[in-house]
Design a protein around this motif. Structure first.
Motif, PDB file in Angstrom:
ATOM      1  N   ILE A  41       0.838  -1.204   0.000  1.00  0.00           N
ATOM      2  CA  ILE A  41       0.000   0.000   0.000  1.00  0.00           C
ATOM      3  C   ILE A  41       0.872   1.253   0.000  1.00  0.00           C
ATOM      4  O   ILE A  41       0.604   2.206  -0.741  1.00  0.00           O
ATOM      5  CB  ILE A  41      -0.978  -0.022   1.182  1.00  0.00           C
ATOM      6  CG1 ILE A  41      -2.040  -1.105   0.948  1.00  0.00           C
ATOM      7  CG2 ILE A  41      -1.623   1.340   1.400  1.00  0.00           C
ATOM      8  CD1 ILE A  41      -2.905  -1.405   2.139  1.00  0.00           C
ATOM      9  N   PHE A  42       1.929   1.272   0.819  1.00  0.00           N
ATOM     10  CA  PHE A  42       2.848   2.415   0.816  1.00  0.00           C
ATOM     11  C   PHE A  42       3.475   2.604  -0.564  1.00  0.00           C
ATOM     12  O   PHE A  42       3.582   3.723  -1.059  1.00  0.00           O
ATOM     13  CB  PHE A  42       3.966   2.231   1.848  1.00  0.00           C
ATOM     14  CG  PHE A  42       3.653   2.804   3.192  1.00  0.00           C
ATOM     15  CD1 PHE A  42       3.439   4.162   3.366  1.00  0.00           C
ATOM     16  CD2 PHE A  42       3.573   1.986   4.294  1.00  0.00           C
ATOM     17  CE1 PHE A  42       3.160   4.703   4.606  1.00  0.00           C
ATOM     18  CE2 PHE A  42       3.288   2.496   5.543  1.00  0.00           C
ATOM     19  CZ  PHE A  42       3.084   3.866   5.702  1.00  0.00           C
ATOM     20  N   THR A  43       3.879   1.507  -1.178  1.00  0.00           N
ATOM     21  CA  THR A  43       4.497   1.584  -2.505  1.00  0.00           C
ATOM     22  C   THR A  43       3.520   2.148  -3.521  1.00  0.00           C
ATOM     23  O   THR A  43       3.875   3.040  -4.314  1.00  0.00           O
ATOM     24  CB  THR A  43       4.998   0.190  -2.938  1.00  0.00           C
ATOM     25  OG1 THR A  43       5.901  -0.314  -1.946  1.00  0.00           O
ATOM     26  CG2 THR A  43       5.703   0.250  -4.277  1.00  0.00           C
ATOM     27  N   ILE A  44       2.289   1.653  -3.513  1.00  0.00           N
ATOM     28  CA  ILE A  44       1.275   2.169  -4.431  1.00  0.00           C
ATOM     29  C   ILE A  44       1.028   3.653  -4.147  1.00  0.00           C
ATOM     30  O   ILE A  44       0.930   4.471  -5.076  1.00  0.00           O
ATOM     31  CB  ILE A  44      -0.037   1.364  -4.314  1.00  0.00           C
ATOM     32  CG1 ILE A  44       0.168  -0.067  -4.817  1.00  0.00           C
ATOM     33  CG2 ILE A  44      -1.169   2.049  -5.089  1.00  0.00           C
ATOM     34  CD1 ILE A  44      -0.995  -1.003  -4.504  1.00  0.00           C
ATOM     35  N   GLY A  45       0.933   4.012  -2.876  1.00  0.00           N
ATOM     36  CA  GLY A  45       0.707   5.409  -2.501  1.00  0.00           C
ATOM     37  C   GLY A  45       1.823   6.325  -2.976  1.00  0.00           C
ATOM     38  O   GLY A  45       1.569   7.414  -3.508  1.00  0.00           O
ATOM     39  N   MET A  87      -3.373   7.011   1.013  1.00  0.00           N
ATOM     40  CA  MET A  87      -2.863   5.640   1.131  1.00  0.00           C
ATOM     41  C   MET A  87      -1.647   5.596   2.055  1.00  0.00           C
ATOM     42  O   MET A  87      -1.478   4.654   2.817  1.00  0.00           O
ATOM     43  CB  MET A  87      -2.527   5.062  -0.233  1.00  0.00           C
ATOM     44  CG  MET A  87      -3.772   4.770  -1.048  1.00  0.00           C
ATOM     45  SD  MET A  87      -3.443   3.978  -2.594  1.00  0.00           S
ATOM     46  CE  MET A  87      -3.096   2.319  -2.061  1.00  0.00           C
ATOM     47  N   ILE A  88      -0.800   6.613   1.965  1.00  0.00           N
ATOM     48  CA  ILE A  88       0.374   6.658   2.833  1.00  0.00           C
ATOM     49  C   ILE A  88      -0.023   6.980   4.266  1.00  0.00           C
ATOM     50  O   ILE A  88       0.494   6.386   5.211  1.00  0.00           O
ATOM     51  CB  ILE A  88       1.396   7.693   2.294  1.00  0.00           C
ATOM     52  CG1 ILE A  88       1.955   7.224   0.948  1.00  0.00           C
ATOM     53  CG2 ILE A  88       2.516   7.929   3.298  1.00  0.00           C
ATOM     54  CD1 ILE A  88       2.718   8.289   0.181  1.00  0.00           C
ATOM     55  N   ALA A  89      -0.968   7.904   4.443  1.00  0.00           N
ATOM     56  CA  ALA A  89      -1.381   8.333   5.783  1.00  0.00           C
ATOM     57  C   ALA A  89      -2.266   7.313   6.491  1.00  0.00           C
ATOM     58  O   ALA A  89      -2.195   7.182   7.722  1.00  0.00           O
ATOM     59  CB  ALA A  89      -2.110   9.675   5.689  1.00  0.00           C
ATOM     60  N   MET A  90      -3.088   6.585   5.727  1.00  0.00           N
ATOM     61  CA  MET A  90      -4.029   5.633   6.331  1.00  0.00           C
ATOM     62  C   MET A  90      -3.976   4.283   5.611  1.00  0.00           C
ATOM     63  O   MET A  90      -4.960   3.867   4.990  1.00  0.00           O
ATOM     64  CB  MET A  90      -5.453   6.200   6.270  1.00  0.00           C
ATOM     65  CG  MET A  90      -5.619   7.510   7.003  1.00  0.00           C
ATOM     66  SD  MET A  90      -7.314   8.125   7.018  1.00  0.00           S
ATOM     67  CE  MET A  90      -7.626   8.464   5.303  1.00  0.00           C
TER      68      MET A  90
END
Length: 177
Positions: A41-45, A87-90
Motif C-alpha cells: 500500500i505504501f508503494t502504491i501510494g 494511502m500513505i497516511a491511512m
C-alpha cells in the motif's frame, strides 16, 4: 578445460542473488501478510503521489504541444495526489479499502470483457473459446465474492504477489546457471 571456462562465463551471480531474494521475499509475504500489505500500500501510494505530481507539473508541456484544455489532466493529477497521500497516511483503512475495491472491480471488468470478447475468440477454436468462457465466468464469480469479502480480496492480492515472486525467483535462479 576450455568447456569449464566457457561455462563459468555463463554464470550470472546477479540473477542468482535476485532469484534467491525473490524466493525469500515470497515466503516473507506469506508469513507476514499484514506487514507485506502495508508495504504494498505504501508503494502504491508513493507511486500515485509521484505520478500525480509529475502529471500536474507536466500540464504546461502539454499546452506547449498544442493541448488547449488540461482540465481533465489537472483533475486526475490532483486525484492521484490526494489518493496517494491518503494511502500513505491511512494504509490500514483507506489503503486496504482502495486495494480491495480496485482489485475486485478490476477483475470484474476484465472478466466481463473476456466474456464479451469470447464471441470473437470462437474463430480460434472451440477449446480456446470454452477455456476463455469458463475462466471469465469464474473471474466474474470471484470478483462478485471479492466485492463482498474484503479479506478474500486482500488475501488474493497477497497470494498473487507471493506466487509471482516465487515464480520470478525460480526463473532467475535457473537463468543464472
Amino acid at each position: 578445460m576450455e568447456d569449464i571456462m566457457e561455462n563459468s562465463r555463463n554464470f550470472d551471480p546477479f540473477s542468482l542473488v535476485l532469484g534467491i531474494l525473490s524466493v525469500i521475499l515470497a515466503f516473507f509475504v506469506l508469513k507476514h501478510p499484514g506487514f507485506s500489505l502495508v508495504a504494498v500500500i505504501f508503494t502504491i501510494g508513493i507511486f500515485m503521489l509521484a505520478d500525480g505530481v509529475l502529471h500536474f507539473f507536466g500540464r504546461n508541456k502539454l499546452r506547449d504541444f498544442g493541448m488547449r484544455s488540461t482540465g481533465f489532466i489537472t483533475f486526475a493529477a490532483i486525484l492521484d495526489i490526494v489518493v496517494g497521500i491518503l494511502m500513505i497516511a491511512m494504509p490500514r483503512t483507506f489503503g486496504m479499502a482502495y486495494v480491495w475495491i480496485v482489485v475486485a472491480i478490476g477483475l470484474l471488468v476484465d472478466s466481463l470483457f473476456e466474456l464479451w470478447a469470447a464471441k470473437f475468440i470462437r474463430l480460434a477454436g472451440k477449446g480456446y473459446y470454452w477455456f476463455t468462457v469458463i475462466t471469465a465466468v469464474l473471474g466474474v464469480v470471484l470478483a462478485v465474492i471479492m466485492l463482498f469479502s474484503p479479506t478474500l480480496a486482500i488475501t488474493f492480492v497477497l497470494s498473487l504477489l507471493a506466487f509471482y515472486l516465487l515464480v520470478f525467483g525460480i526463473m532467475q535462479i535457473v537463468k543464472s546457471f
